[in-house]
Each structure stands twice: as C-alpha cells, then as structure tokens.
Motif scaffolding. Sequence first.
Motif, PDB file in Angstrom:
ATOM      1  N   ILE A 105       0.912  -1.440   0.065  1.00  0.00           N
ATOM      2  CA  ILE A 105      -0.002   0.069   0.086  1.00  0.00           C
ATOM      3  C   ILE A 105       0.823   1.129  -0.154  1.00  0.00           C
ATOM      4  O   ILE A 105       0.287   2.476  -0.192  1.00  0.00           O
ATOM      5  N   SER A 106       2.169   1.230   0.366  1.00  0.00           N
ATOM      6  CA  SER A 106       2.885   2.198   0.318  1.00  0.00           C
ATOM      7  C   SER A 106       4.478   1.893   0.192  1.00  0.00           C
ATOM      8  O   SER A 106       4.763   0.939   0.935  1.00  0.00           O
ATOM      9  N   ILE A 107       5.142   2.541  -0.528  1.00  0.00           N
ATOM     10  CA  ILE A 107       6.654   2.445  -0.792  1.00  0.00           C
ATOM     11  C   ILE A 107       7.355   3.951  -0.487  1.00  0.00           C
ATOM     12  O   ILE A 107       6.864   4.752  -1.176  1.00  0.00           O
ATOM     13  N   TYR A 123      14.139   0.612   0.823  1.00  0.00           N
ATOM     14  CA  TYR A 123      12.833   0.896   1.041  1.00  0.00           C
ATOM     15  C   TYR A 123      11.934   0.523   2.150  1.00  0.00           C
ATOM     16  O   TYR A 123      12.374  -0.688   2.633  1.00  0.00           O
ATOM     17  N   ALA A 124      11.302   1.260   2.753  1.00  0.00           N
ATOM     18  CA  ALA A 124      10.359   0.855   3.609  1.00  0.00           C
ATOM     19  C   ALA A 124       8.995   0.640   2.963  1.00  0.00           C
ATOM     20  O   ALA A 124       8.437   1.738   2.226  1.00  0.00           O
ATOM     21  N   GLU A 150       1.855  -3.841   8.446  1.00  0.00           N
ATOM     22  CA  GLU A 150       2.740  -4.190   8.622  1.00  0.00           C
ATOM     23  C   GLU A 150       4.047  -3.619   7.688  1.00  0.00           C
ATOM     24  O   GLU A 150       3.723  -3.289   6.777  1.00  0.00           O
ATOM     25  N   THR A 151       5.023  -2.934   8.401  1.00  0.00           N
ATOM     26  CA  THR A 151       6.030  -2.479   7.455  1.00  0.00           C
ATOM     27  C   THR A 151       7.368  -3.251   7.386  1.00  0.00           C
ATOM     28  O   THR A 151       7.668  -3.757   8.451  1.00  0.00           O
ATOM     29  N   ILE A 152       7.999  -3.258   6.242  1.00  0.00           N
ATOM     30  CA  ILE A 152       8.857  -4.301   6.083  1.00  0.00           C
ATOM     31  C   ILE A 152      10.094  -3.257   5.203  1.00  0.00           C
ATOM     32  O   ILE A 152       9.750  -2.314   4.775  1.00  0.00           O
ATOM     33  N   THR A 153      11.261  -3.645   5.442  1.00  0.00           N
ATOM     34  CA  THR A 153      12.484  -2.753   4.602  1.00  0.00           C
ATOM     35  C   THR A 153      12.978  -3.889   3.611  1.00  0.00           C
ATOM     36  O   THR A 153      13.163  -4.860   3.912  1.00  0.00           O
ATOM     37  N   ALA A 154      13.488  -3.285   2.491  1.00  0.00           N
ATOM     38  CA  ALA A 154      14.005  -4.029   1.346  1.00  0.00           C
ATOM     39  C   ALA A 154      15.101  -3.424   0.641  1.00  0.00           C
ATOM     40  O   ALA A 154      14.864  -2.108   0.504  1.00  0.00           O
ATOM     41  N   ALA A 159       5.412   7.979  -5.735  1.00  0.00           N
ATOM     42  CA  ALA A 159       4.984   9.111  -4.760  1.00  0.00           C
ATOM     43  C   ALA A 159       5.551   8.731  -3.389  1.00  0.00           C
ATOM     44  O   ALA A 159       5.868   9.896  -3.001  1.00  0.00           O
ATOM     45  N   GLY A 160       6.181   7.879  -2.913  1.00  0.00           N
ATOM     46  CA  GLY A 160       6.932   7.711  -2.035  1.00  0.00           C
ATOM     47  C   GLY A 160       8.612   7.949  -1.948  1.00  0.00           C
ATOM     48  O   GLY A 160       9.312   7.964  -0.880  1.00  0.00           O
ATOM     49  N   THR A 161       9.096   8.160  -3.372  1.00  0.00           N
ATOM     50  CA  THR A 161      10.507   8.291  -3.329  1.00  0.00           C
ATOM     51  C   THR A 161      10.911   9.466  -3.905  1.00  0.00           C
ATOM     52  O   THR A 161      12.102   9.683  -4.267  1.00  0.00           O
TER      53      THR A 161
END
Length: 514
Positions: free
Chosen positions: A185-187, A194-195, A210-214, A234-236
Amino acid sequence: MTAEKNANNQPQSYDMLVIGGGINGTAIARDAAGRGLSVLLCERDDLASHTSSASTKLIHGGLRYLEHYDFRLVRESLKEREVLLRAAPHIIWPMRFVLPYDEGLRPKWILRLGLFLYDNLGGRELLPGTKTRKLTDPIYDELETRFTTGYEYSDCWVEDSRLVTLYAMDAARCGADIRTQTEVISIRGEGGAYAVELRTGNDKNDEIIETITAKGIVNAAGPWVETLSEIAAAGTQTQGGKPHASSLRLVKGSHIVVPKMFDDPHAYIFQNADDRVVFAIPYEHDFTLIGTTDVPHEKADDLPEASAKEIAYLCECVNEYFEKDISPEDVVWTYSGVRPLYDDKAAEASEVTRDYVLGLDTPVKGAPFLSVYGGKITTSRKLADHVMEKLEDFYPKMGKPWTRKAHLPGGDIKDADFEAFYQTQRKAYPDIDPTQLLRMARRYGTCLTEVLKNGLGQDFGGTLCEADIRYMVKAEWAKSADDILWRRTRCGLHMSAEQRIAFAEWFEANITFT
C-alpha cells in the motif's frame, strides 16, 4: 488493525521484495532465494489468480511470432521448452499440433519455412520434429474434407497455475517468505533502502498492517505494474528520482471450453482469415479448449470476461475447420486474462510483442527498483535469470545461476519419464481408481507420497478428495474453495453444481488458517 515487527521491535528486513505472485514474480523469487538472498514475495490475491492461470496452457516457441521477426524470443522460448519439460515432467508434457493447409491463406512454402525454422532454432533433443500429414487419414475425420494436407509439429502442454505454485514452493524451500492476500500500500525511501507498508487479509476487521524494509524491489505485478511504479514514485520523489516509467499495453485473451470435439491426443492450430491463429486442444479428458483472442483492455482493475463477440469469433473459427459446428450454446466454461504487454506501438493488439522488457532504476540511491513488462509462461525461468543478471551489481555476494538443471517440486522423475513413474504409482496404490490416481500423479509428481500419507479422505466428486485439500492448504497457500476448484485442479469442470456447493460448504466449515 495491528502492526507487526520482529523480536527487536524493528521492521523485518529483506534483500529483495518481489511484488506479484504470477509466473514472473514466483520465478524471480525462486531464482533469487536459491542464490542466497533473503526474499519476500507479496501477492495481493492468490498465486496465479490473474493472467498466469488464464493462458492457453502451452510451453511453446510461438510459431506465429516468426512472422513478426521475433527470432530471439522464439529461439529462447524453444530452448526453454525442454528445460522446463525436464524440470517438471508431471505438469508439462509433449503434445503434437496439426496445422491444416488452407489454400486461401498462407502458401505452403511459408508454412514449410516457418516449421523448418521452428524445428532448428532451439536445438531440440527430446521433442520430435515436423512431419507432413495426409489429412484424409481417418484419425482426422473431425476435419472438413476440403483439408487434405497438413503439418504436425511439437510443443508442450503445461498446467499453468500449478507451475506458478511449484515456483513458489521451490522459492520457499530456498528460504523465501511467500505471502498471499498481502497488498503493498505504500513504498518510501528510507536510509538507502525501501520501507514498504503491507496490508494482509481480506477482512477489514482482521487485516494486519506491517512495515518491512528491502534493499531492492522487483515489480512483477503484471497488469498492475504501472500502478506499483506510481506508488513507488509517490513515496520516493524526495529522494531525487522515480521508478522506470513505460507505456503498458493491456490485451485481453479469452478461451472457451466445449465438450470434446475429437478423440486423438493431438491438438490443432488453425489459421484464420484475419492472420491470427486459434488452437483447439484436448482438455481435462472430456473437453476441448479453444483460444485465444486478442482484444484491447482498458483498465487493469476491470474484470476480464469473454464477451459474446469473442465467444462467437472462436466458434466461427473452428467451424471453418471441423465438420461438426459448434455455437455459443455449446460452451460449458470460459475464462479470460489480461496480458500486460510492453507497448511497442503496434497497430493491432495481436501484433504487440510478447517479448519482455526489464526497466531498472534507482529512485533511492543504490537501491534497485526493477519493473517487468510483458513475458510469457515459456520464458519465465529465463526472464528470472535475466533479472538477476541485471541486479548482480547491487547484490555482489549472491550465488551463481542455478535453475537451468534444477527440478521443481515433484519433478524429480527418473529420465523425465512420467508414464513409467505413473505405473509405479499404480502398483503402490492399487486401491485408488486409476483415473483419480493419474490426475493426482499429474498434480503432485513425486510429492504424491506426502499427499497420500493419510489416505484419500472424503471424496468430493470430480476426483477431488480431502487429501488434495489438506496438502494444498498446508504446502501450496490455498485459501479458498474456488481457487482449488478452478485454478489449482479445475475439478470444478467435472463436478455438478450441487457437488461444488457442498465442497465450498465443507471447506468453510473444516479449513482454518492460522
């Protein structure tokens, strides 16, 4: 609504997030995990729930692509046929295709040249070459008598949705985290990575945020590939870049299923007056599968369905070849999928390239965001190999290519000889009806022993039994009755409406998920 973190109260971290549980996403997750990367694959719905379960079920070079001079794609596809055949001979098997010569369409020399190239571009080892056939032979009695000459060549059949499942199972075996019903739903960019915010669950009251990082993202979302690119952009945007922007061409392909039109195990490929080709293929023992169409599709979120015009088109095409005509009233089932093709600006949907394009950018400095456009089932393994090749500078410690000679789960059948394997199962399970045993052996290959360790269990009809369900839920991420009936087994075709309803009720009452 809750948020999950790891034991240190920090978001779970991965080397790679793969978005999309179709044929490309699962193949990429498998390859990456097997090279030692920590991988999370997220699929918003079920594995193969869209395009990858709506194919013509072929592992093929694409004979008609030669007319568009896609020689690289055809050659790669032809070479991959036998790689995949060896990897999973229980769900992939050789099939002979008969191409009748029609005097009013392509001349004989064009057909012969195309088939000569088809036989020789890919370095065949297992599959027999092209033969000229007299269509006056009684085994072709279903054809109109005006067809006297034709050609028979080789390609392969595949259980498409099961191939996706096997890729995912092998990815999990290599350590990948596979999550279905999980939506991105968001990056956003965060600390050179990336979160990513994930939403899991179909019920708003039970969903988990949940939030993960990659360290990197592979966008293999199929028809939604540009939607995910927009979410990432949009998120970066504050990081000074944005993911690869490209033009996506959505093309709908529809298929119809009718009662069996011929008995011989070969399939047909028919030329049509509009220069397209249509297949008529033995399907699920009792039916004939006919497809496909090429129709522009406007929006990824619009449910693809076979239109009355498409159904009539497919009926009319086969009626040009078969003595016995069919009509839309004969159709017992239809399915449609949306092909997310790279827009090469071709005038007609049927002419758009089926080749794949990989768009790599770094909207977060040092963190790759790779988007997959196009592709087809046959080239999925090789596509994954190319993805990893493009990403090797970002993951310098990852392992070497490994999938070319690797078996998929259940595919470690001696000499890729399924018939010999099946005969050993007949001896091992003499009390199981041969038809049911054959279908289960096809579904699971050498995993059949695990499936049957507690017996068949309840019989739901159509050769579907409780052992199937327990295994699919435990090992294959099955989450719904419809998924099992129509994608993972297609037993729904062999069951009555009452049996399908009874099975859905049993599934709801007896299957729980933790």
